[in-house]
Design a protein around this motif. Sequence first.
Motif, PDB file in Angstrom:
ATOM      1  N   LYS A 107       0.838  -1.199   0.000  1.00 52.96           N
ATOM      2  CA  LYS A 107       0.000   0.000   0.000  1.00 52.96           C
ATOM      3  C   LYS A 107       0.867   1.240   0.000  1.00 52.96           C
ATOM      4  N   LEU A 108       0.355   2.262  -0.641  1.00 49.25           N
ATOM      5  CA  LEU A 108       0.969   3.582  -0.603  1.00 49.25           C
ATOM      6  C   LEU A 108       0.004   4.487   0.155  1.00 49.25           C
ATOM      7  N   GLU A 109       0.529   5.179   1.138  1.00 47.13           N
ATOM      8  CA  GLU A 109      -0.301   6.044   1.972  1.00 47.13           C
ATOM      9  C   GLU A 109      -0.842   7.217   1.146  1.00 47.13           C
ATOM     10  N   PRO A 110      -2.049   7.685   1.509  1.00 48.11           N
ATOM     11  CA  PRO A 110      -2.584   8.849   0.790  1.00 48.11           C
ATOM     12  C   PRO A 110      -1.690  10.072   0.985  1.00 48.11           C
ATOM     13  N   ARG A 111      -1.681  10.930   0.003  1.00 46.34           N
ATOM     14  CA  ARG A 111      -0.985  12.210   0.092  1.00 46.34           C
ATOM     15  C   ARG A 111      -1.831  13.252  -0.628  1.00 46.34           C
ATOM     16  N   GLY A 131      -5.039   6.835  -0.952  1.00 48.91           N
ATOM     17  CA  GLY A 131      -4.200   5.679  -0.688  1.00 48.91           C
ATOM     18  C   GLY A 131      -4.319   4.711  -1.852  1.00 48.91           C
ATOM     19  N   ASP A 173      -7.019   2.419  -2.672  1.00 49.80           N
ATOM     20  CA  ASP A 173      -7.119   1.469  -1.565  1.00 49.80           C
ATOM     21  C   ASP A 173      -8.488   1.558  -0.914  1.00 49.80           C
TER      22      ASP A 173
END
Length: 99
Positions: free
Chosen positions: A58-62, A67, A91
């Motif tokens: 997973k890539l965290e939201p920015r 996400g 995500d």
Amino acid sequence: MSHVVAVLSDVAALRLEQLGPVARQAVEELLKELETAPRLGVLRHVGAGGRQEVYKTKLEPREGMPGLAVAYVYLPDPPPAAVVIISVTPDDPADEPWF
């Protein structure tokens, strides 16, 4: 660990176009990480006699990006080892099991 070739599948690249430039940059950064740490995610499946490993990370939201859930295949043999990102989707925490 030796250098691993890390690429995007055509399908993942098309999806990234829809998700925007921030998502594209985040996945490019992930590709660089996968070149040195191809088993970065959670192992989801081993196939082809152990010659294919499917991972999810997973890539965290920015800002400018939700996400992301990223699925990729690691192919350690034959050399050179390779990683192919096969799926990039927003995500959804509801998809995770509760056990």
